[in-house]
Design a protein around this motif. Structure first.
Motif, mmCIF file in Angstrom:
data_model
loop_
_atom_site.group_PDB
_atom_site.id
_atom_site.type_symbol
_atom_site.label_atom_id
_atom_site.label_comp_id
_atom_site.label_asym_id
_atom_site.label_seq_id
_atom_site.Cartn_x
_atom_site.Cartn_y
_atom_site.Cartn_z
ATOM 1 N N ILE A 67 0.989 -1.184 -0.031
ATOM 2 C CA ILE A 67 0.013 -0.006 0.055
ATOM 3 C C ILE A 67 0.979 1.376 0.003
ATOM 4 O O ILE A 67 1.602 1.183 0.891
ATOM 5 C CB ILE A 67 -0.958 0.176 1.285
ATOM 6 C CG1 ILE A 67 -1.829 -1.081 1.321
ATOM 7 C CG2 ILE A 67 -1.902 1.274 1.281
ATOM 8 C CD1 ILE A 67 -2.631 -1.597 2.641
ATOM 9 N N SER A 111 -3.028 4.071 -2.503
ATOM 10 C CA SER A 111 -4.061 4.657 -1.655
ATOM 11 C C SER A 111 -4.471 5.989 -1.982
ATOM 12 O O SER A 111 -5.432 6.613 -1.175
ATOM 13 C CB SER A 111 -3.434 4.596 -0.054
ATOM 14 O OG SER A 111 -2.050 5.048 -0.203
ATOM 15 N N PRO A 134 -7.776 1.235 0.824
ATOM 16 C CA PRO A 134 -7.149 0.211 1.286
ATOM 17 C C PRO A 134 -8.007 -0.672 2.260
ATOM 18 O O PRO A 134 -7.750 -1.904 2.032
ATOM 19 C CB PRO A 134 -5.902 0.758 1.947
ATOM 20 C CG PRO A 134 -5.898 2.162 1.784
ATOM 21 C CD PRO A 134 -7.167 2.484 1.195
#
Ligand SMILES: [Zn+2]
Ligand SMILES: [Zn+2]
Length: 348
Positions: free
Chosen positions: A197, A218, A223
Protein backbone atom coordinates in the motif's frame (compact mmCIF):
# COMPACT_ATOMS: atom_id res chain seq x y z
CA UNK A 1 39.43 13.18 2.11
CA UNK A 2 35.97 14.20 0.91
CA UNK A 3 32.94 13.78 3.18
CA UNK A 4 29.25 14.74 3.13
CA UNK A 5 28.78 16.90 6.22
CA UNK A 6 25.62 18.01 8.03
CA UNK A 7 25.69 21.80 8.25
CA UNK A 8 22.36 22.59 9.90
CA UNK A 9 18.77 22.63 8.70
CA UNK A 10 18.40 21.20 5.18
CA UNK A 11 22.10 21.72 4.49
CA UNK A 12 24.52 19.03 3.39
CA UNK A 13 27.99 20.03 2.17
CA UNK A 14 30.74 18.10 0.44
CA UNK A 15 33.82 19.09 2.42
CA UNK A 16 37.48 18.20 2.95
CA UNK A 17 38.08 16.49 6.27
CA UNK A 18 41.14 14.79 7.76
CA UNK A 19 41.26 11.03 7.23
CA UNK A 20 40.07 9.34 10.45
CA UNK A 21 42.63 7.58 12.64
CA UNK A 22 42.54 4.67 15.07
CA UNK A 23 41.63 6.04 18.52
CA UNK A 24 40.82 2.87 20.47
CA UNK A 25 42.33 -0.63 20.14
CA UNK A 26 38.93 -1.98 18.98
CA UNK A 27 38.66 0.52 16.07
CA UNK A 28 39.04 -0.17 12.37
CA UNK A 29 39.38 2.38 9.59
CA UNK A 30 37.43 1.32 6.49
CA UNK A 31 38.14 2.73 3.04
CA UNK A 32 34.62 3.14 1.70
CA UNK A 33 33.87 1.71 -1.73
CA UNK A 34 30.09 2.05 -1.76
CA UNK A 35 27.74 3.90 0.57
CA UNK A 36 24.13 5.07 0.34
CA UNK A 37 21.63 7.59 1.69
CA UNK A 38 18.90 6.54 4.11
CA UNK A 39 15.57 8.10 5.10
CA UNK A 40 17.15 8.67 8.54
CA UNK A 41 19.71 10.97 6.89
CA UNK A 42 16.84 13.09 5.59
CA UNK A 43 15.39 13.17 9.13
CA UNK A 44 18.73 14.58 10.30
CA UNK A 45 18.69 17.26 7.59
CA UNK A 46 15.11 18.14 8.51
CA UNK A 47 16.25 18.80 12.08
CA UNK A 48 14.35 15.83 13.61
CA UNK A 49 17.51 14.34 15.18
CA UNK A 50 18.89 16.99 17.57
CA UNK A 51 21.48 14.52 18.91
CA UNK A 52 23.27 14.84 15.54
CA UNK A 53 25.44 17.94 15.72
CA UNK A 54 26.47 20.24 12.90
CA UNK A 55 29.77 19.18 11.38
CA UNK A 56 29.02 15.44 11.57
CA UNK A 57 29.69 13.31 8.49
CA UNK A 58 26.37 11.64 7.67
CA UNK A 59 25.73 7.99 6.73
CA UNK A 60 25.47 4.62 8.45
CA UNK A 61 25.43 2.21 5.51
CA UNK A 62 28.23 1.02 3.26
CA UNK A 63 30.98 -1.43 2.45
CA UNK A 64 34.68 -1.15 1.79
CA UNK A 65 38.14 -2.45 2.58
CA UNK A 66 39.87 -2.47 5.96
CA UNK A 67 42.58 0.20 5.79
CA UNK A 68 43.95 -0.15 9.34
CA UNK A 69 43.01 -1.83 12.63
CA UNK A 70 43.69 -1.36 16.31
CA UNK A 71 45.57 -4.01 18.32
CA UNK A 72 42.33 -5.31 19.82
CA UNK A 73 40.59 -6.22 16.54
CA UNK A 74 40.67 -10.00 16.13
CA UNK A 75 38.30 -10.94 13.28
CA UNK A 76 39.50 -8.61 10.52
CA UNK A 77 42.84 -7.81 8.95
CA UNK A 78 44.00 -5.02 6.65
CA UNK A 79 42.72 -5.63 3.12
CA UNK A 80 39.57 -7.58 4.16
CA UNK A 81 36.31 -6.52 2.62
CA UNK A 82 33.72 -5.52 5.19
CA UNK A 83 30.03 -4.65 5.31
CA UNK A 84 29.32 -1.87 7.80
CA UNK A 85 26.36 -2.43 10.12
CA UNK A 86 24.16 0.59 10.82
CA UNK A 87 24.33 -0.51 14.47
CA UNK A 88 27.70 -0.56 16.21
CA UNK A 89 27.80 -2.86 19.23
CA UNK A 90 30.21 -4.32 21.77
CA UNK A 91 28.57 -7.79 21.95
CA UNK A 92 29.44 -8.06 25.66
CA UNK A 93 27.21 -5.62 27.58
CA UNK A 94 23.90 -6.73 29.12
CA UNK A 95 21.81 -5.29 26.28
CA UNK A 96 23.99 -6.87 23.59
CA UNK A 97 23.79 -10.23 25.37
CA UNK A 98 20.00 -9.99 25.25
CA UNK A 99 20.19 -9.40 21.49
CA UNK A 100 19.41 -5.70 21.93
CA UNK A 101 22.45 -4.50 19.98
CA UNK A 102 20.64 -1.29 19.06
CA UNK A 103 20.68 -0.46 22.79
CA UNK A 104 24.35 -1.39 23.35
CA UNK A 105 25.68 0.45 26.41
CA UNK A 106 28.76 1.54 24.46
CA UNK A 107 27.37 2.21 20.99
CA UNK A 108 24.09 1.50 19.06
CA UNK A 109 23.16 3.87 16.24
CA UNK A 110 26.18 6.15 16.49
CA UNK A 111 27.48 6.18 12.91
CA UNK A 112 26.59 9.34 11.04
CA UNK A 113 24.69 10.39 14.15
CA UNK A 114 26.91 11.01 17.18
CA UNK A 115 30.19 10.17 15.40
CA UNK A 116 31.29 10.67 11.79
CA UNK A 117 29.61 8.27 9.37
CA UNK A 118 30.06 6.47 6.09
CA UNK A 119 29.38 9.09 3.42
CA UNK A 120 33.09 9.78 3.08
CA UNK A 121 36.21 8.22 1.60
CA UNK A 122 37.15 6.70 4.96
CA UNK A 123 35.23 5.96 8.17
CA UNK A 124 36.29 4.99 11.67
CA UNK A 125 34.29 1.98 12.89
CA UNK A 126 34.21 1.52 16.65
CA UNK A 127 34.01 -1.98 18.18
CA UNK A 128 34.94 -3.31 14.74
CA UNK A 129 34.75 -7.05 15.54
CA UNK A 130 31.03 -6.85 16.27
CA UNK A 131 30.11 -3.85 14.08
CA UNK A 132 31.43 -5.16 10.76
CA UNK A 133 30.54 -8.26 8.75
CA UNK A 134 32.72 -10.19 6.30
CA UNK A 135 31.82 -9.73 2.63
CA UNK A 136 32.00 -13.08 0.82
CA UNK A 137 34.13 -13.22 -2.34
CA UNK A 138 32.37 -12.83 -5.66
CA UNK A 139 29.32 -11.12 -4.21
CA UNK A 140 27.69 -8.00 -5.73
CA UNK A 141 29.38 -5.31 -3.64
CA UNK A 142 26.80 -2.65 -4.42
CA UNK A 143 23.75 -4.78 -3.63
CA UNK A 144 25.19 -6.02 -0.32
CA UNK A 145 25.03 -2.42 0.98
CA UNK A 146 21.25 -3.03 1.25
CA UNK A 147 22.16 -5.31 4.19
CA UNK A 148 23.73 -2.50 6.25
CA UNK A 149 20.33 -1.31 7.41
CA UNK A 150 17.18 -1.31 5.28
CA UNK A 151 16.72 -5.03 4.61
CA UNK A 152 17.57 -6.20 8.17
CA UNK A 153 15.23 -3.45 9.42
CA UNK A 154 12.37 -4.61 7.20
CA UNK A 155 13.02 -8.22 8.17
CA UNK A 156 13.58 -7.91 11.92
CA UNK A 157 11.27 -5.04 12.86
CA UNK A 158 8.61 -5.84 10.23
CA UNK A 159 8.54 -9.50 9.22
CA UNK A 160 9.96 -11.29 12.27
CA UNK A 161 8.37 -9.01 14.87
CA UNK A 162 5.14 -9.24 12.84
CA UNK A 163 5.15 -13.07 13.15
CA UNK A 164 4.87 -13.68 9.39
CA UNK A 165 4.55 -17.42 8.72
CA UNK A 166 3.88 -19.60 5.66
CA UNK A 167 0.35 -18.80 4.54
CA UNK A 168 0.09 -15.53 6.48
CA UNK A 169 -1.83 -12.63 5.02
CA UNK A 170 0.44 -9.60 5.09
CA UNK A 171 -0.03 -5.91 4.31
CA UNK A 172 2.90 -3.49 4.06
CA UNK A 173 1.82 0.12 4.49
CA UNK A 174 4.47 2.27 2.79
CA UNK A 175 6.85 0.66 0.31
CA UNK A 176 9.83 2.98 0.37
CA UNK A 177 13.21 1.24 0.76
CA UNK A 178 12.48 -0.20 4.23
CA UNK A 179 8.93 -1.26 3.29
CA UNK A 180 10.43 -2.93 0.23
CA UNK A 181 12.96 -4.65 2.50
CA UNK A 182 9.99 -5.99 4.46
CA UNK A 183 8.23 -7.05 1.23
CA UNK A 184 11.31 -8.88 -0.09
CA UNK A 185 11.91 -10.76 3.14
CA UNK A 186 8.23 -11.48 3.87
CA UNK A 187 8.13 -13.18 0.47
CA UNK A 188 10.82 -15.62 1.65
CA UNK A 189 8.31 -16.98 4.19
CA UNK A 190 5.61 -17.78 1.58
CA UNK A 191 2.72 -15.58 2.69
CA UNK A 192 -0.59 -16.31 0.95
CA UNK A 193 -1.23 -12.60 0.43
CA UNK A 194 1.39 -9.84 0.37
CA UNK A 195 -0.33 -6.51 -0.17
CA UNK A 196 1.68 -3.33 -0.80
CA UNK A 197 0.00 0.00 0.00
CA UNK A 198 1.49 3.35 -1.06
CA UNK A 199 0.65 6.55 -2.95
CA UNK A 200 3.62 6.32 -5.32
CA UNK A 201 3.03 4.21 -8.46
CA UNK A 202 6.77 3.64 -9.00
CA UNK A 203 7.15 2.20 -5.49
CA UNK A 204 4.08 0.00 -5.95
CA UNK A 205 5.57 -1.26 -9.20
CA UNK A 206 8.82 -2.07 -7.39
CA UNK A 207 6.89 -3.87 -4.64
CA UNK A 208 5.18 -6.08 -7.21
CA UNK A 209 8.54 -6.85 -8.79
CA UNK A 210 9.83 -7.84 -5.35
CA UNK A 211 6.99 -10.22 -4.62
CA UNK A 212 3.86 -8.29 -3.59
CA UNK A 213 0.75 -10.14 -4.75
CA UNK A 214 -1.36 -6.96 -4.77
CA UNK A 215 -0.64 -3.24 -4.94
CA UNK A 216 -3.06 -0.64 -3.62
CA UNK A 217 -2.64 3.03 -4.58
CA UNK A 218 -4.06 4.71 -1.49
CA UNK A 219 -4.34 8.06 -3.32
CA UNK A 220 -6.97 6.50 -5.59
CA UNK A 221 -8.33 3.42 -3.81
CA UNK A 222 -9.62 2.59 -0.32
CA UNK A 223 -7.08 0.18 1.24
CA UNK A 224 -9.47 -0.90 4.00
CA UNK A 225 -12.17 -1.92 1.53
CA UNK A 226 -9.77 -3.80 -0.75
CA UNK A 227 -7.96 -5.59 2.11
CA UNK A 228 -11.33 -6.71 3.52
CA UNK A 229 -12.32 -8.04 0.08
CA UNK A 230 -9.03 -9.87 -0.41
CA UNK A 231 -9.17 -11.48 3.04
CA UNK A 232 -12.85 -12.46 3.08
CA UNK A 233 -13.57 -9.72 5.63
CA UNK A 234 -10.91 -10.89 8.11
CA UNK A 235 -8.13 -8.34 7.66
CA UNK A 236 -4.45 -9.28 7.61
CA UNK A 237 -2.52 -11.49 10.05
CA UNK A 238 0.40 -9.07 9.88
CA UNK A 239 0.28 -5.37 9.07
CA UNK A 240 3.63 -3.65 8.73
CA UNK A 241 3.80 0.14 9.13
CA UNK A 242 6.76 1.60 7.22
CA UNK A 243 5.93 5.28 6.90
CA UNK A 244 5.95 6.88 10.37
CA UNK A 245 3.01 9.30 10.35
CA UNK A 246 -0.21 9.09 12.44
CA UNK A 247 -2.50 8.42 9.44
CA UNK A 248 -0.65 5.28 8.35
CA UNK A 249 -0.40 3.86 11.88
CA UNK A 250 -4.13 4.46 12.27
CA UNK A 251 -4.77 2.75 8.91
CA UNK A 252 -2.89 -0.33 10.17
CA UNK A 253 -5.41 -0.61 13.02
CA UNK A 254 -8.21 -0.86 10.43
CA UNK A 255 -6.45 -3.61 8.46
CA UNK A 256 -5.54 -6.03 11.26
CA UNK A 257 -7.26 -9.41 11.71
CA UNK A 258 -8.21 -10.88 15.12
CA UNK A 259 -5.06 -12.44 16.57
CA UNK A 260 -2.79 -10.48 14.25
CA UNK A 261 0.29 -8.34 14.78
CA UNK A 262 0.86 -4.72 13.82
CA UNK A 263 4.59 -4.31 13.36
CA UNK A 264 5.59 -0.66 13.36
CA UNK A 265 8.87 0.17 11.62
CA UNK A 266 8.14 3.84 10.91
CA UNK A 267 10.05 6.53 12.78
CA UNK A 268 7.32 8.71 14.29
CA UNK A 269 7.69 12.38 15.11
CA UNK A 270 4.16 12.88 16.47
CA UNK A 271 1.76 10.88 18.65
CA UNK A 272 -0.78 8.68 16.82
CA UNK A 273 -4.22 7.51 17.95
CA UNK A 274 -4.56 3.99 19.30
CA UNK A 275 -8.19 2.82 19.08
CA UNK A 276 -8.10 0.84 22.33
CA UNK A 277 -11.89 1.04 22.61
CA UNK A 278 -12.14 -0.97 19.40
CA UNK A 279 -9.01 -3.13 19.58
CA UNK A 280 -8.89 -4.19 23.25
CA UNK A 281 -10.70 -7.44 22.47
CA UNK A 282 -8.90 -8.23 19.19
CA UNK A 283 -6.16 -10.47 20.69
CA UNK A 284 -3.58 -8.55 18.73
CA UNK A 285 -0.02 -7.43 19.39
CA UNK A 286 1.66 -4.19 18.45
CA UNK A 287 5.44 -4.21 18.12
CA UNK A 288 7.96 -1.45 17.46
CA UNK A 289 11.63 -0.73 17.83
CA UNK A 290 15.08 -0.32 16.38
CA UNK A 291 16.80 -2.88 14.19
CA UNK A 292 19.36 -4.97 16.10
CA UNK A 293 21.07 -6.22 12.92
CA UNK A 294 21.22 -9.74 14.39
CA UNK A 295 19.88 -11.09 11.08
CA UNK A 296 22.63 -9.62 8.91
CA UNK A 297 24.70 -12.80 8.65
CA UNK A 298 21.65 -14.93 7.81
CA UNK A 299 20.51 -12.46 5.17
CA UNK A 300 24.04 -12.37 3.73
CA UNK A 301 23.96 -16.16 3.34
CA UNK A 302 20.58 -15.96 1.60
CA UNK A 303 21.92 -13.22 -0.68
CA UNK A 304 24.96 -15.34 -1.46
CA UNK A 305 22.76 -18.37 -2.14
CA UNK A 306 20.60 -16.36 -4.53
CA UNK A 307 17.37 -16.71 -2.55
CA UNK A 308 17.38 -13.01 -1.64
CA UNK A 309 17.65 -10.63 -4.57
CA UNK A 310 18.75 -7.12 -3.65
CA UNK A 311 19.84 -5.34 -6.82
CA UNK A 312 16.32 -4.21 -7.80
CA UNK A 313 16.50 -1.85 -4.84
CA UNK A 314 19.22 0.28 -6.48
CA UNK A 315 17.91 2.88 -8.92
CA UNK A 316 20.70 5.49 -9.09
CA UNK A 317 24.47 5.74 -8.74
CA UNK A 318 26.56 8.82 -7.99
CA UNK A 319 30.18 9.60 -7.31
CA UNK A 320 30.90 10.99 -3.85
CA UNK A 321 33.61 13.42 -4.84
CA UNK A 322 31.81 14.81 -7.88
CA UNK A 323 28.10 14.35 -7.19
CA UNK A 324 27.62 13.82 -3.46
CA UNK A 325 25.32 16.78 -3.02
CA UNK A 326 23.42 15.91 -6.22
CA UNK A 327 22.69 12.47 -4.75
CA UNK A 328 20.93 14.18 -1.84
CA UNK A 329 18.93 16.41 -4.18
CA UNK A 330 17.69 13.33 -6.06
CA UNK A 331 16.93 11.29 -2.94
CA UNK A 332 15.16 14.28 -1.37
CA UNK A 333 12.77 14.32 -4.37
CA UNK A 334 12.54 10.53 -4.58
CA UNK A 335 9.05 10.32 -6.11
CA UNK A 336 9.94 12.70 -8.93
CA UNK A 337 13.07 10.71 -9.80
CA UNK A 338 11.56 7.25 -9.10
CA UNK A 339 14.42 6.82 -6.65
CA UNK A 340 14.63 3.87 -4.24
CA UNK A 341 18.23 3.48 -3.06
CA UNK A 342 21.21 5.25 -4.55
CA UNK A 343 24.71 3.88 -4.48
CA UNK A 344 27.41 6.48 -3.88
CA UNK A 345 30.80 5.25 -5.04
CA UNK A 346 34.12 6.76 -4.05
CA UNK A 347 36.04 6.01 -7.23
CA UNK A 348 38.48 8.89 -7.74
ZN1 LIG B 1 19.73 3.60 7.10
ZN1 LIG C 1 26.96 -3.73 23.93
Amino acid sequence: MKALVYRGLNTIKLEDKPKPEIQDPTDAIVKIKYTTICGSDLHILAGHVPTCKEGTTIGHEGMGTIDSIGDGVKSFKVGDKALISAISACSTCSNCKRGMLSHCDKAGWILGHTIDGTQAEYVRIRLADSSLHKVPDGIDEKAIVMLSDIVPTGYEVGVLAGQVKPGSTVAVVGVGPVGLGATLTAKLLSPSLLIAIDKDPARLEAAKKMGATHAIDSSKEDPEKIVKELTGGLGCDCVIEAVGVPATFELCQNLIAFGGTIANIGVHGAPAKLALDKLWGYNIAITMGFVNTTSTETLTRMFQAGTLKLDDMITHEYNLQKEGEQAYATFGAAAKHKALKMIINTEA
